[in-house]
Design a protein around this motif. Structure first.
Motif, short mmCIF file in Angstrom:
data_model
loop_
_atom_site.label_atom_id
_atom_site.label_comp_id
_atom_site.label_asym_id
_atom_site.label_seq_id
_atom_site.Cartn_x
_atom_site.Cartn_y
_atom_site.Cartn_z
N HIS A 59 0.84 -1.20 0.00
CA HIS A 59 0.00 0.00 0.00
C HIS A 59 0.88 1.24 0.00
O HIS A 59 2.11 1.16 0.11
CB HIS A 59 -0.99 0.00 1.16
N ALA A 60 0.23 2.40 -0.14
CA ALA A 60 0.94 3.64 -0.46
C ALA A 60 1.38 4.44 0.76
O ALA A 60 1.87 5.56 0.59
CB ALA A 60 0.08 4.51 -1.37
N HIS A 61 1.22 3.93 1.96
CA HIS A 61 1.73 4.67 3.11
C HIS A 61 3.26 4.71 3.07
O HIS A 61 3.90 3.71 2.73
CB HIS A 61 1.26 4.03 4.42
N PRO A 62 3.88 5.84 3.43
CA PRO A 62 5.32 5.99 3.25
C PRO A 62 6.16 4.99 4.04
O PRO A 62 7.27 4.66 3.63
CB PRO A 62 5.60 7.43 3.68
N ASP A 63 5.65 4.51 5.18
CA ASP A 63 6.42 3.54 5.94
C ASP A 63 6.48 2.17 5.26
O ASP A 63 7.13 1.25 5.76
CB ASP A 63 5.92 3.41 7.38
N HIS A 64 5.84 2.06 4.09
CA HIS A 64 5.91 0.84 3.29
C HIS A 64 6.47 1.06 1.89
O HIS A 64 6.81 0.09 1.22
CB HIS A 64 4.52 0.20 3.17
N VAL A 65 6.57 2.32 1.47
CA VAL A 65 6.86 2.55 0.06
C VAL A 65 7.99 3.53 -0.21
O VAL A 65 8.59 3.52 -1.29
CB VAL A 65 5.58 3.02 -0.69
N VAL A 66 8.33 4.42 0.73
CA VAL A 66 9.15 5.57 0.36
C VAL A 66 10.53 5.19 -0.16
O VAL A 66 11.08 5.86 -1.05
CB VAL A 66 9.25 6.56 1.54
N ASP A 67 11.12 4.09 0.31
CA ASP A 67 12.45 3.72 -0.17
C ASP A 67 12.43 3.02 -1.52
O ASP A 67 13.49 2.74 -2.09
CB ASP A 67 13.19 2.87 0.87
N LEU A 68 11.24 2.77 -2.07
CA LEU A 68 11.17 2.37 -3.47
C LEU A 68 11.77 3.46 -4.35
O LEU A 68 12.37 3.17 -5.40
CB LEU A 68 9.73 2.09 -3.87
N HIS A 69 11.63 4.71 -3.92
CA HIS A 69 12.21 5.81 -4.69
C HIS A 69 13.73 5.74 -4.65
O HIS A 69 14.41 6.12 -5.63
CB HIS A 69 11.71 7.15 -4.17
N ALA A 70 14.30 5.27 -3.56
CA ALA A 70 15.75 5.09 -3.50
C ALA A 70 16.20 4.03 -4.51
O ALA A 70 17.25 4.17 -5.15
CB ALA A 70 16.19 4.70 -2.09
N LEU A 71 15.42 2.96 -4.67
CA LEU A 71 15.74 1.96 -5.67
C LEU A 71 15.69 2.58 -7.06
O LEU A 71 16.59 2.35 -7.89
CB LEU A 71 14.76 0.78 -5.58
N PHE A 72 14.66 3.38 -7.33
CA PHE A 72 14.58 4.07 -8.63
C PHE A 72 15.80 4.93 -8.87
O PHE A 72 16.42 4.87 -9.95
CB PHE A 72 13.31 4.92 -8.69
N ARG A 73 16.20 5.72 -7.88
CA ARG A 73 17.34 6.62 -8.08
C ARG A 73 18.64 5.84 -8.28
O ARG A 73 19.52 6.26 -9.04
CB ARG A 73 17.46 7.59 -6.91
N SER A 74 18.76 4.69 -7.62
CA SER A 74 19.96 3.87 -7.81
C SER A 74 20.03 3.32 -9.23
O SER A 74 21.12 3.14 -9.78
CB SER A 74 20.00 2.73 -6.79
#
Length: 240
Positions: A59-74
């Motif tokens: 789900h889209a709550h940040p405590d479950h999703v926000v580090d997906l953006h770190a994977l994208f940036r990597s």
């Protein structure tokens, strides 16, 4: 990596000191699938895996999703290469786009979003099954089934009879233990779901910062007679 689950993070809401939020790496027969990437999980993931074979976001709550953006940036800026399938509940792709609007148009080149819940999907040796579960935003419980092994994970959810189907005969049932009703599970409710599904082991996780984890385990043990694990960052759980 050995077959099994590594806990990347066990906190709910925000990371308690020295911890990270929800994230689990499932490895089996050379396939690596990440379940959620909350605050603080990406660095732990990168210490274990270069690029995962897939990511599942409940789900889209940040405590479950926000580090997906770190994977994208990597993938976008670093030495990592690939386009990673991301099986995700409604709203997750929109959170990714909102985190960094100038780069939003580049995200689909690196993260291939696929909606959940959906019909069963094959990922390497796994079949991914998904179940809509009640939470404050759309949330999806998931099962990863492979020959001789099954991991089930609630994401965040309130009590529902669907949890029995989610947990059915799972070798490891990873369950929300936030103890903040009505749409998160108390320890006893997580244990009731494990009993209803006949899960072989129960992993309590998503503890609110400051929670008494030992007390949560005792409350679950009053309901469920099987093996109960309390999630800790870096914990390795062999499977099956």
């Amino acid at each position: 990596m050995a077959d099994g689950v590594v806990v990347l993070g066990s906190s709910g809401g925000w990371p308690a000191a020295g911890r990270a939020c929800s994230g689990y790496l499932v490895s089996y027969r050379g396939t690596r699938i990440v379940l959620d990437l909350g605050y603080g999980t990406a660095g732990r993931l990168f210490s274990l895996v270069d690029v995962p074979d897939a990511v599942v976001v409940t789900h889209a709550h940040p405590d479950h999703v926000v580090d997906l953006h770190a994977l994208f940036r990597s993938l976008r800026y670093g030495p990592r290469r690939g386009r990673v399938p991301v099986y995700a509940a409604a709203g997750v792709a929109e959170v990714m786009a909102a985190l960094d609007p100038p780069d939003a148009a580049d995200i689909p080149a690196f993260l291939d979003f696929r909606p959940l819940p959906a019909a069963p999907r094959s990922i390497g040796p796994f079949v991914l099954r998904s179940y809509a579960l009640p939470h404050y935003v759309p949330n999806v419980g998931v099962r990863l089934e492979a020959p001789g092994m099954c991991v089930a994970y609630t994401g965040d959810t309130g009590p529902t009879p669907v949890l029995g189907a989610l947990a059915r005969k799972a070798d490891l049932f990873i369950a929300d233990c936030t103890d903040r009703p009505p749409l998160n599970l108390r320890p006893g409710e997580a244990a009731e779901a494990a009993v209803a599904g006949g899960a072989r082991r129960l992993l309590l996780t998503h503890f609110w910062p400051g929670a008494d984890r030992a007390a949560c385990r005792r409350a679950a043990a009053a309901v469920y007679g099987g093996e109960i694990l309390v999630a800790e960052e870096g914990m390795e759980i062999p499977l099956p």
